[in-house]
Design a protein around this motif. Structure first.
Motif, PDB file in Angstrom:
ATOM      1  N   GLN A   1     -11.069   0.169  -5.601  1.00  0.00           N
ATOM      2  CA  GLN A   1     -11.571   1.463  -5.596  1.00  0.00           C
ATOM      3  C   GLN A   1     -11.194   2.155  -4.296  1.00  0.00           C
ATOM      4  O   GLN A   1     -10.761   3.341  -4.456  1.00  0.00           O
ATOM      5  N   ASP A   2     -11.517   1.591  -3.519  1.00  0.00           N
ATOM      6  CA  ASP A   2     -11.234   2.056  -1.870  1.00  0.00           C
ATOM      7  C   ASP A   2      -9.689   2.756  -1.873  1.00  0.00           C
ATOM      8  O   ASP A   2      -9.567   3.722  -1.428  1.00  0.00           O
ATOM      9  N   PHE A   3      -8.806   1.956  -2.196  1.00  0.00           N
ATOM     10  CA  PHE A   3      -7.439   2.328  -2.251  1.00  0.00           C
ATOM     11  C   PHE A   3      -7.163   3.455  -3.105  1.00  0.00           C
ATOM     12  O   PHE A   3      -6.232   4.411  -2.801  1.00  0.00           O
ATOM     13  N   ARG A   4      -7.732   3.382  -4.343  1.00  0.00           N
ATOM     14  CA  ARG A   4      -7.473   4.507  -5.265  1.00  0.00           C
ATOM     15  C   ARG A   4      -8.047   5.755  -4.772  1.00  0.00           C
ATOM     16  O   ARG A   4      -7.340   6.820  -5.039  1.00  0.00           O
TER      17      ARG A   4
ATOM     18  N   PHE B   1      -5.982   6.944  -1.798  1.00  0.00           N
ATOM     19  CA  PHE B   1      -4.662   7.546  -2.375  1.00  0.00           C
ATOM     20  C   PHE B   1      -5.166   9.161  -3.132  1.00  0.00           C
ATOM     21  O   PHE B   1      -4.265  10.192  -2.874  1.00  0.00           O
ATOM     22  N   ARG B   2      -6.089   9.185  -3.741  1.00  0.00           N
ATOM     23  CA  ARG B   2      -6.540  10.432  -4.378  1.00  0.00           C
ATOM     24  C   ARG B   2      -6.823  11.209  -2.881  1.00  0.00           C
ATOM     25  O   ARG B   2      -6.377  12.633  -3.023  1.00  0.00           O
ATOM     26  N   MET B   3      -7.380  11.104  -1.854  1.00  0.00           N
ATOM     27  CA  MET B   3      -7.701  11.861  -0.709  1.00  0.00           C
ATOM     28  C   MET B   3      -6.397  12.128   0.083  1.00  0.00           C
ATOM     29  O   MET B   3      -6.232  13.455   0.348  1.00  0.00           O
ATOM     30  N   LEU B   4      -5.560  11.263  -0.026  1.00  0.00           N
ATOM     31  CA  LEU B   4      -4.222  11.624   0.643  1.00  0.00           C
ATOM     32  C   LEU B   4      -3.312  12.738  -0.313  1.00  0.00           C
ATOM     33  O   LEU B   4      -2.695  13.547   0.220  1.00  0.00           O
ATOM     34  N   ARG B   5      -3.378  12.597  -1.564  1.00  0.00           N
ATOM     35  CA  ARG B   5      -2.819  13.367  -2.351  1.00  0.00           C
ATOM     36  C   ARG B   5      -3.340  14.900  -2.284  1.00  0.00           C
ATOM     37  O   ARG B   5      -2.450  15.749  -2.271  1.00  0.00           O
ATOM     38  N   LYS B   6      -4.593  14.906  -1.857  1.00  0.00           N
ATOM     39  CA  LYS B   6      -5.252  16.359  -1.547  1.00  0.00           C
ATOM     40  C   LYS B   6      -4.570  16.949  -0.375  1.00  0.00           C
ATOM     41  O   LYS B   6      -4.781  18.253  -0.266  1.00  0.00           O
TER      42      LYS B   6
END
Lengths: 113, 899
Positions: free
Chosen positions: B81-84, B87-92
């Motif tokens: 979950q953390d990694f997902r 990943f979302r935060m980085l995409r932002k």
């Protein structure tokens, strides 16, 4: 107009238990009721409520079941378990004791020598 | 039944998880619907009500995730979950992610390269050698007689083998009668070589003392590389015949994959036992195995169990001293120093144990420095991001979210960045490795040139990524989730004016980064300048008009006498070709760069003054061929070339100017005697200093080619230099002439002097580019880091700046305010960087002689000392100029009104 107070961690659980003790409610309803019974002095951040509910369910103090709300929508209703009732009693006693002790300390007059 | 149960449980958990997700989703949606209902009742349209309700709710995803966590789940689930989430935060924030991946990628790429080229070389054990850990080697070669005496020391060693490495062989594979011989490099080894190493063949057999005795039919063992590359992995390789230096031999076996002999930095493709007849290898001529003082063999020993390298060294030293005393021909040596130094021989490059430790430490430090610079950048950026999210995090903390969980979440962002950077870095290192493999350094002996990172390097870079990821994201995560949440919650409308300038964590990091970058920039700058200054070669003629080619007649079946006759005749004969001006012979190409060369000690006979000098062996008329007039005396003649090799006649020598001055000060060197480790010489001439590759020391002693050299040419054969008239292409004429002498004679390595010089320069250019790249990397990172930090500081102080401007501050003053802080950091960093660079340079010089001269030159160059810090300061200040300018353009009204 009463001023809005800051919420100390842990008291949210107490308020939830209290709100639910007055009758089974869904999440939104709990929010409204807390505001109601505190005379709108306590407004909970919407997003903070739900993790708290899940936590209480996991701890076995609440139990949840799906049902239909007064607006004819599907909603998850929460009610107190026996353990929850017991915890509510204990925590309320603790809180009252704390509050009166601090109140007494704040109201104390300096002793005459 | 247990396996099935746990399987079912896992499926159930997975199902439960998706069910849980769906349930949470439903509940939250229901909440929003209810809120929208209330709003509708107040008079809003449905669409508007729903929109308002959603906005009021706030961080939807965050809440969902908190719920998930509160409801419980397995560790793996939550980590995923953390990694997902990460990943979302980085995409932002793609900009942040890109900068992060690039910084980390560069850092890890460089780190991986250093690891797979240097570290692995000195720490990776010889593949397929079972005894690698107990192998030691004597630093200096000894005679075979000594090796046999060493073998007697059963209490010290389980086995002692003798070998020679870098031995050239002219090999003709069976088949084509007229095939040209290939020049293959291998090792001459004693029969117990493979058992000392603990190497077993993959096919056939390896040598053993029982099976390989003098007088047997000659056999050889080939390496896996030879078998695959030259024999196409033929299944009939074992038992096949080939011609070695003109003589027949049979292939007895193939060594395992990846095994290239001891000293694998010079890989060997062929192993020839010393029991073969001398016709197969000129190295074995003259009964060299029986001569007590023929110091031709390296000793490879396997330590007996329980024996340390120190005690073996002491024991061996005593024995050697004793043997030296018994030797009537050895020159009297009164020195008390160690006769024998033992090196750890289990890796590709044998090293004395302390040096190995020091070198490993040095590379670790270098890797650490590179990664530290990259990580500090990341840490700074994460600190800024964390500060931006303080409010959100404070809220989550205040409602009871576990601090540990929040920290873990933030760190997973860092670790994810790190892993992505590792992938990019590995790709970069692979590319660099391929590039380096394509470029072959100009050495006589083949050097191991496969530098692409392998599986071990991949594991290494992953480990580095995880460690660094944790390292640079821990502090910012701790910072951002500090328990003291009330100030954060109150911050909204309030103003945060710092009473005094504290040296915060971010500033310290920035300081460290500037220091590190300057250090890197300086050191690499020193090396770049030093190397390029030293390699300027000037010839007195157009290098296009000199041809060089190499011969090795002895390894094609010529007897030493025939070879000598050939070499005497050839210059004359070639001189008759029209257009040819001069011809000369030498044992190495002029102006050649040989990494393996070590200067030797030359002593002036009378005064006992000792200086180090490089040795070059050249033939008659060498200097005339190069157009170099002598400063004094004469150069070598044909007569000198005919001198016997037994030492009965004193050989002449020519000194370079630096050598002459060093040994004889201002006196006349002509007629004086000098000696090296082997024999005495009489100085007959002094010449100008010709540059010799990477080495400031121009002290060179030139010795004449003699019978000995013709009988046993060096690894790249005897070089013939033919100077022609300008613009002439005499190559075909030369080939014809040589063919007329002997059509079978094989000439190789045909090139012009210009090409030779270009080849050596390309090696320097590559080194220069590599070092330059590393320095620039540090510079870019520092600039990016400083810009980011300044931008963040400006954003934080918007209110303060707005107030100042509203109160009358001018743009220039605001600019100054922002820049001053940056300038302080840069100033302090410059001073520290200088100190650090000089300290590191001194340490480097003490460790490897390769760098000494380059660093010395570089450190004296004022361009570097002034230029580098100026460059760093300029670039970094420029980098924070942009954010500073945006600070000056803040509209005070807007800033004050902002929340």
């Amino acid at each position: 107009m009463t001023r809005q107070a800051q919420l100390l961690p842990g008291t949210l659980d107490l308020l939830i238990l209290r709100a639910v003790s007055l009758g089974p409610l869904h999440g939104y309803g709990i929010l409204l009721r807390i505001g109601q019974i505190s005379g709108n002095a306590l407004l909970i951040e919407q997003g903070a409520l739900y993790p708290g509910l899940f936590r209480l369910v996991r701890q076995g103090l609440l139990k949840a079941s799906w049902g239909t709300s007064e607006n004819n929508r599907r909603a998850k209703f929460y009610e107190l378990t026996a353990a929850g009732r017991k915890r509510l009693r204990e925590e309320t006693d603790n809180w009252n004791r704390l509050a009166s002790a601090i109140g007494a300390a704040l109201a104390a007059q300096p002793q005459e020598p | 039944m247990k396996g099935l149960n746990s399987f079912r449980f896992r499926i159930a958990t997975l199902l439960r998880r998706s069910r849980m997700n769906a349930e949470i989703e439903d509940e939250l949606r229901s909440h929003i619907q209810h809120r929208a209902d209330d709003l509708e009742r107040l008079g809003l349209g449905r669409a508007e009500a729903e929109r308002r309700a959603r906005i009021e709710f706030g961080g939807y995803e965050n809440v969902k995730e908190e719920c998930r966590e509160a409801a419980g789940g397995t560790l793996i689930e939550s980590v995923l979950q953390d990694f997902r989430f990460a990943f979302r935060m980085l995409r932002k924030s793609p900009g942040f992610a890109l900068v992060g991946i690039v910084s980390l990628g560069l850092g890890m790429g460089l780190t991986t390269t250093v690891y797979s080229t240097k570290w692995e070389l000195i720490s990776r054990e010889l593949p397929a050698a079972a005894n690698a850990r107990r192998l030691v080697m004597a630093e200096k070669p000894v005679s075979y007689y000594y090796i046999q005496r060493y073998r007697d020391q059963k209490n010290l060693f389980t086995g002692v083998a003798a070998f020679q490495t870098g031995v050239p062989f002219n090999v003709i594979l069976q088949g084509d009668k007229n095939a040209k011989p290939e020049r293959v490099f291998g090792q001459l080894v004693s029969a117990d070589y493979f058992s000392v190493l603990g190497v077993h063949p993959q096919r056939g057999r390896v040598f053993s003392p029982e099976l390989d005795k003098p007088g047997d039919a000659p056999v050889v063992v080939i390496s896996d590389r030879f078998w695959r590359g030259r024999l196409n992995s033929s299944p009939h390789a074992v038992g096949q015949m080939l011609r070695l230096n003109g003589q027949p031999a049979t292939i007895a076996g193939i060594t395992p994959r990846n095994f290239n002999g001891a000293l694998s930095i010079n890989p060997a493709e062929l192993f020839v036992p010393i029991t073969v007849p001398a016709a197969l290898a000129p190295e074995l001529a003259n009964d060299v195995l029986d001569q007590r003082n023929a110091r031709e063999f390296l000793g490879l020993m396997c330590l007996a169990p329980g024996v340390t390298i120190e005690s073996a060294e002491a024991g061996l030293d005593a024995i050697t001293r004793h043997l030296d005393e018994l030797d009537p021909s050895a020159p009297p040596r009164a020195d008390k120093g160690r006769r024998v130094t033992l090196l750890l021989a289990g890796t590709g490059v044998p090293l004395p144990p302390q040096l190995k430790r020091v070198l490993l430490g040095f590379f670790a430090v270098m890797i650490g420095l590179i990664m530290a610079i990259a990580c500090m950048n990341l840490a700074n950026m994460l600190l800024a991001r964390g500060a931006n999210r303080r409010k959100e995090l404070a809220i989550r903390l205040s409602v009871g979210a576990s601090r540990f969980r929040l920290i873990r979440q933030m760190m997973s962002e860092g670790i994810l960045l790190s892993l992505l950077g590792a992938v990019a870095g590995f790709a970069l290192a692979y590319g660099l490795g391929l590039l380096k493999s394509h470029f072959v350094p100009p050495t006589a002996l083949p050097q191991e040139s496969d530098f692409t990172p392998d599986g071990q390097a991949a594991i290494f870079v992953l480990a580095v990524a995880v460690v660094c990821g944790i390292g640079f994201s821990l502090a910012p995560a701790l910072r951002a989730t500090k328990a003291d949440v009330t100030p954060a919650l109150k911050e909204g409308p309030a103003l945060h004016l710092p009473g005094y300038r504290r040296l915060g964590l971010r500033n310290l990091l920035m300081l460290a980064q500037i220091t590190g970058s300057l250090m890197l920039l300086l050191i690499t700058g020193f090396l770049v300048l030093g190397i390029s200054r030293m390699s300027a070669v000037q010839t007195r003629f157009d290098p296009h008009s000199m041809y060089l080619f190499s011969f090795d007649p002895v390894r094609e079946g010529y007897t030493p006498e025939k070879a000598q006759a050939l070499f005497e005749k050839l210059p004359e004969q070639l001189g008759t070709i029209s257009g040819v001006r001069t011809v000369a012979l030498a044992a190495q190409a002029p102006f050649s760069i040989e990494d393996e060369d070590d200067p030797i000690q030359v002593t002036a006979q009378d005064s006992r003054i000792r200086k180090s000098a490089f040795e070059e062996t050249v033939g008659a008329g060498y200097f005339a061929a190069l157009g170099e007039p002598l400063l004094a005396g004469r150069e070598f003649t044909e007569l000198d070339q005919r001198s016997p090799a037994d030492g009965s006649k004193i050989l002449p020598a020519v000194l370079s100017q630096s050598a002459a001055r060093g040994l004889f000060a201002n006196g006349n060197a002509i007629g004086k005697r000098v000696r090296d480790a082997r024999q005495s010489y009489e100085v007959v001439g002094v010449t100008h200093d010709l540059t010799k590759g990477i080495g400031v020391s121009q002290s060179i002693i030139y010795l004449p080619l003699t019978q000995h050299n013709f009988a046993r040419p060096p690894a790249d054969g005897i070089t013939i230099m033919v100077r022609t008239d300008a613009g002439m292409d005499a190559l075909s004429g030369i080939r014809r002439e040589i063919a007329s002498v002997d059509p079978q004679l094989n000439i190789f390595n045909v090139r012009t002097l210009n090409e030779e010089l270009e080849r050596s320069r390309s090696s320097e250019r590559f080194a220069v580019n590599t070092y330059g790249g590393i320095g620039l990397f540090g510079l870019v990172l520092a600039a990016v880091g400083l810009a980011g930090v300044t931008a963040y500081a400006v954003a934080q102080r918007r209110k303060e700046i707005g107030i100042r401007m509203a109160l009358g501050a001018r743009k220039a003053q605001v600019l100054g305010l922002v820049l001053r802080e940056a300038a302080c950091l840069v100033g302090a960093g410059t001073i520290l960087g200088f100190l650090g660079a000089f300290a590191l340079a001194k340490m480097l010089s003490a460790l490897t002689s390769v760098f000494v001269d380059a660093l010395d030159i570089g450190m004296d160059d004022p361009r570097m000392l002034i230029g580098a810090p100026l460059l760093l300061a300029g670039v970094t200040l420029l980098a924070c100029y942009m954010p500073a300018r945006s600070a000056a353009r803040i509209d005070p009204l807007r800033a004050l009104r902002e929340e």
